[in-house]
Design a protein around this motif. Structure first.
Motif, short mmCIF file in Angstrom:
data_model
loop_
_atom_site.label_atom_id
_atom_site.label_comp_id
_atom_site.label_asym_id
_atom_site.label_seq_id
_atom_site.Cartn_x
_atom_site.Cartn_y
_atom_site.Cartn_z
N VAL A 62 0.58 -0.73 0.14
CA VAL A 62 -0.29 -0.24 0.17
C VAL A 62 0.92 0.89 -0.14
CG1 VAL A 62 -2.34 1.20 1.44
CG2 VAL A 62 -1.68 -1.53 0.91
N VAL A 63 0.83 1.97 -0.78
CA VAL A 63 1.69 3.62 -1.40
C VAL A 63 0.98 4.22 -1.48
CG1 VAL A 63 3.50 1.84 -1.97
CG2 VAL A 63 2.13 3.19 -3.52
N ALA A 64 1.31 5.95 -0.62
CA ALA A 64 0.85 7.04 -0.39
C ALA A 64 1.59 7.65 -1.98
CB ALA A 64 0.89 7.46 0.77
N LEU A 65 0.74 8.05 -2.16
CA LEU A 65 2.33 9.26 -3.43
C LEU A 65 1.33 10.68 -3.62
CD1 LEU A 65 2.12 6.81 -6.53
CD2 LEU A 65 3.25 6.92 -4.95
N THR A 66 1.99 11.58 -2.07
CA THR A 66 2.19 12.25 -2.30
C THR A 66 2.80 13.61 -2.68
OG1 THR A 66 3.55 12.97 -0.12
CG2 THR A 66 1.22 11.71 0.76
N HIS A 67 2.05 15.12 -2.77
CA HIS A 67 2.73 16.03 -3.85
C HIS A 67 2.62 17.08 -2.61
CE1 HIS A 67 -1.35 17.29 -4.50
NE2 HIS A 67 -1.49 16.19 -5.43
N GLY A 68 3.54 18.32 -3.41
CA GLY A 68 3.15 20.08 -3.17
C GLY A 68 2.20 20.43 -3.24
N VAL A 69 1.44 20.42 -4.20
CA VAL A 69 0.15 21.32 -4.93
C VAL A 69 -1.03 20.73 -4.62
CG1 VAL A 69 2.14 22.05 -6.30
CG2 VAL A 69 1.08 20.33 -7.14
N GLY A 70 -1.82 21.97 -5.69
CA GLY A 70 -2.87 21.90 -5.08
C GLY A 70 -4.03 22.87 -5.20
N CYS A 71 -3.85 24.01 -4.42
CA CYS A 71 -4.66 24.79 -4.09
C CYS A 71 -3.54 26.24 -4.42
CB CYS A 71 -4.41 24.66 -2.86
SG CYS A 71 -6.11 25.55 -2.19
N ALA A 72 -4.02 27.61 -4.03
CA ALA A 72 -3.80 28.73 -4.23
C ALA A 72 -2.84 28.55 -6.01
CB ALA A 72 -2.55 29.17 -3.47
N VAL A 73 -3.66 27.93 -7.31
CA VAL A 73 -3.36 27.93 -8.54
C VAL A 73 -5.24 28.98 -9.25
CG1 VAL A 73 -1.72 26.28 -8.29
CG2 VAL A 73 -4.02 25.65 -8.87
N ASP A 74 -4.29 28.60 -10.41
CA ASP A 74 -5.89 29.38 -11.43
C ASP A 74 -6.93 28.46 -11.01
OD1 ASP A 74 -7.96 30.26 -13.19
OD2 ASP A 74 -6.11 30.19 -14.67
N PRO A 75 -8.08 28.11 -11.31
CA PRO A 75 -9.05 27.24 -11.04
C PRO A 75 -9.04 26.52 -12.42
CG PRO A 75 -9.79 28.93 -10.74
CD PRO A 75 -8.48 29.24 -10.24
N GLU A 76 -9.15 27.18 -13.52
CA GLU A 76 -8.72 27.52 -14.94
C GLU A 76 -7.55 26.74 -15.74
OE1 GLU A 76 -11.50 26.37 -16.01
OE2 GLU A 76 -12.84 26.83 -14.10
N GLY A 77 -6.26 26.84 -15.19
CA GLY A 77 -5.37 27.25 -15.53
C GLY A 77 -4.30 25.91 -15.97
N LEU A 94 -8.43 17.82 1.68
CA LEU A 94 -8.72 19.09 2.60
C LEU A 94 -9.72 18.95 2.07
CD1 LEU A 94 -7.97 19.95 5.22
CD2 LEU A 94 -7.54 21.78 3.84
N GLY A 95 -10.49 19.08 1.48
CA GLY A 95 -11.85 19.89 1.20
C GLY A 95 -12.73 21.11 0.77
N CYS A 96 -11.43 22.03 1.42
CA CYS A 96 -11.50 23.40 0.85
C CYS A 96 -10.78 23.76 0.19
CB CYS A 96 -11.77 24.44 2.36
SG CYS A 96 -9.96 24.17 3.12
N GLU A 97 -9.87 22.99 -0.79
CA GLU A 97 -8.77 22.75 -1.66
C GLU A 97 -9.39 23.60 -3.20
OE1 GLU A 97 -8.69 19.01 -1.15
OE2 GLU A 97 -9.10 20.22 -0.15
N THR A 98 -8.29 24.11 -3.97
CA THR A 98 -9.01 24.18 -4.86
C THR A 98 -9.05 23.49 -6.10
OG1 THR A 98 -7.31 26.48 -5.30
CG2 THR A 98 -8.18 25.60 -7.38
N ASN A 99 -8.24 22.73 -6.34
CA ASN A 99 -7.78 21.02 -6.71
C ASN A 99 -9.40 19.95 -6.50
OD1 ASN A 99 -7.39 18.81 -8.55
ND2 ASN A 99 -6.49 18.02 -7.29
N GLN A 100 -10.59 20.41 -5.85
CA GLN A 100 -12.02 19.92 -5.81
C GLN A 100 -11.94 18.60 -6.36
OE1 GLN A 100 -14.41 20.81 -3.16
NE2 GLN A 100 -12.07 21.94 -2.52
N ILE A 101 -12.03 17.40 -5.76
CA ILE A 101 -11.99 16.21 -5.92
C ILE A 101 -12.94 15.77 -6.94
CG2 ILE A 101 -12.04 13.56 -5.06
CD1 ILE A 101 -10.58 14.20 -2.82
N ALA A 102 -13.74 15.79 -6.69
CA ALA A 102 -15.45 15.83 -7.68
C ALA A 102 -14.66 16.52 -8.95
CB ALA A 102 -16.37 16.64 -6.88
N ARG A 103 -14.65 17.88 -8.79
CA ARG A 103 -14.17 18.44 -10.43
C ARG A 103 -13.08 17.67 -10.42
NH1 ARG A 103 -15.88 20.74 -15.11
NH2 ARG A 103 -14.08 22.07 -15.59
N MET A 104 -11.60 17.14 -10.21
CA MET A 104 -11.33 16.39 -10.86
C MET A 104 -11.68 14.93 -11.38
SD MET A 104 -8.81 13.35 -10.69
CE MET A 104 -8.17 12.94 -8.82
N MET A 105 -12.20 14.48 -11.22
CA MET A 105 -12.93 12.91 -11.25
C MET A 105 -13.51 13.00 -12.49
SD MET A 105 -12.20 10.28 -9.32
CE MET A 105 -13.94 9.25 -8.63
#
Length: 531
Positions: free
Chosen positions: A184-199, A226-237
């Motif tokens: 079981v592996v966790a692939l994490t990163h340092g971004v996902g918020c404070a970016v242009d939502p259409e960029g 988290l829940g409040c980030e720019t990269n909303q899971i629902a939108r990504m899906m």
């Protein structure tokens, strides 16, 4: 002009290629008859004679570095592999060390000669096979992991805590009943918020996460936000065409009730996936199901002579058996792209590659950077001088087969044969894009000794020289040093590497897997403004 070393292997200069009791080890390697330099096989001291070149070495030449074989005037092009690697920044005498102190970059014209060298692939009469894992939808895996992805950096700690619960080294009982699950592996990163939502930056991150979410090497995937980030899971899906299923679950820390509750919930979700994930078995499948990402890192002056051409020979075998190889690292083909456009199956494919080169030139100009800043300190210490020289050696990984398609970063790779994916030269970012595109095996050459892994995809490390192999053997899967001494040919090493690819795809663990590399090396390309 084709790099002769890709076809015939390196030629020695000064001594015969096979040392015996009466014939000393060759001192230098000449790669092409038109070259202005030869490559030192070992450290050379001033006064050493190279009779086949008709020169005497002046000063100290480290192993893997270049020796001038003729006088070069200031501004004159310097050639290695029969190609321009830079221009003399001062007069260079025969026997002198040629390196960053007397060679520099400059603009020069390259003839793209689209499709000039394109040839139909000669397929093997019988297909090689490996023992793969066939998913219900027909996709073929080389590994069988459960993955935890994060929408944003804020959920990284939770993701890692869930994965840590299932570590075999610290909690062996957690997976004891599931021997067919690799981990079981966790692939994490340092971004996902404070970016242009259409960029472009967010779109690229979502494409990368989407590629991992459907990677065949994952039997199941959790996506945690988290829940409040720019990269909303629902939108990504939505953008990636994904829907929740028994093997793809999503949730947020804020909705689940905080850190501890989210960790506990995630552990239970993984437990619910384990039984189904364990119900797999390997069976013989054609090598055409292999998608191999090609990487080189910690390169040295030997990379383009031994390991990269050997990997190229293995790629030719892979393509002949119907498989796919992904060449990448656009800044590390810069100055050598004309060798690929000549092998493009169509002008359209060749022009796609050139368009990516122009994008990088503009990208560097906007950021006040230079394409020639790519060679690292280690590259230079190992004998590489300019990005042109690095590119010409790096492109040898692609073998001699046609270029059939060009992809942008993390796009799904669907073509068979040699393809190109536009990525940075930085290995973790580059390989992350390749795996997102579907690579189920990585082959990574190194001359200085890179340590690297790439979960959920196994990564093979290939050493360019004996000294590295002897020093860092615990991190290396194959040694191509015997090519330099003439004990093995490029074709022989390529065949051995191709078999190692098949064995690894069948479940043989690579050195990086044994050491636990792979989770920290997940690095999506961060592009665009962070606000």
């Amino acid at each position: 002009m084709q790099n002769e070393s890709q076809v015939k292997g390196p030629r020695s200069s000064g001594q015969p290629d096979q040392p015996t009791a009466t014939r000393p080890r060759p001192l230098v390697i000449r790669l092409h008859r038109d070259d202005d330099v030869v490559i030192a096989r070992e450290q050379l001291v001033g006064g050493t004679t190279l009779p086949d070149e008709g020169i005497t070495v002046s000063g100290l030449i480290p192993p893997g570095h270049k020796v001038a074989t003729r006088a070069l005037e200031e501004g004159q092009a310097v050639r290695r592999y029969g190609q321009i690697i830079g221009f003399a920044s001062k007069p260079i005498a025969p026997g002198e060390h040629v390196h960053i102190h007397n060679i520099a970059m400059a603009e020069f014209d390259r003839d793209y000669a689209y499709c000039e060298s394109s040839r139909p692939t000669q397929y093997a009469d019988t297909s090689a096979t490996f023992d793969g894992i066939v998913r219900a939808d027909g996709r073929v895996a080389t590994r069988n992991y459960i993955g935890i992805l994060t929408s944003v950096n804020c959920s990284a700690t939770v993701a890692r805590a869930i994965a840590d619960h299932f570590r075999r080294d610290t909690n062996p009982s957690s997976l004891e009943a599931y021997p067919n699950v690799d981990g079981v592996v966790a692939l994490t990163h340092g971004v996902g918020c404070a970016v242009d939502p259409e960029g472009e930056g967010l779109a690229l991150l979502q494409r990368t996460l989407g590629g991992y979410a459907v990677h065949p090497n994952f039997a199941g995937v959790l996506v945690i936000g988290l829940g409040c980030e720019t990269n909303q899971i629902a939108r990504m899906m939505e953008t990636q065409g994904l829907t929740e299923a028994s093997f793809l679950k999503t949730f947020n820390i804020q909705e689940t009730g905080g850190t501890a509750k989210t960790v506990a919930h995630g552990i239970e979700v993984v437990k619910g996936m384990l039984e189904a994930a364990n119900r797999v078995e390997r069976r013989p499948v054609p090598a055409s199901h292999l998608v191999v990402g090609l990487q080189c890192g910690g390169s040295d002056g030997y990379s383009g002579i031994s390991a990269n051409p050997a990997l190229g020979a293995a790629v030719d075998l892979l393509v002949a058996h119907g498989g796919t190889a992904i060449l990448s690292e656009t800044p590390e083909i810069y100055g050598a792209e004309h060798l690929l456009t000549r092998r493009a199956v169509s002008r359209e494919v060749g022009e796609k590659l050139v368009a990516r080169i122009h994008w990088w030139e503009d990208y560097c100009a906007r950021n006040r950077a230079a394409m020639n800043n790519n060679p690292s300190a280690g590259n230079k210490a190992g004998g590489l001088t300019t990005v042109l020289e690095k590119s010409l050696g790096g492109i040898a990984k692609a073998g001699n087969t046609d270029l059939v398609e060009v992809y942008e970063y993390a796009q799904p790779v669907t073509a068979k044969g040699l393809v190109f994916m536009d990525t940075p030269g930085y290995d973790p970012i580059s390989a992350t894009g390749q795996v997102a595109g579907g690579a189920n095996l990585i082959c990574f050459t190194t001359g200085r000794g890179s340590a690297y892994g790439c979960a959920p995809t196994p990564s093979l490390k290939i050493a360019t020289n004996d000294a590295l192999w002897n020093r860092q053997q615990e991190d290396m899967d194959l040694n191509c040093g015997p090519i330099l001494s003439g004990q093995r040919t490029i074709e022989e090493m390529g065949a051995e590497l191709f078999q190692l690819m098949l064995d690894t795809a069948s479940g043989k663990r690579s050195r990086s897997e044994i050491h636990g590399y792979g989770q920290n090396e997940f690095v999506p390309w961060q592009i665009g403004a962070i606000t």
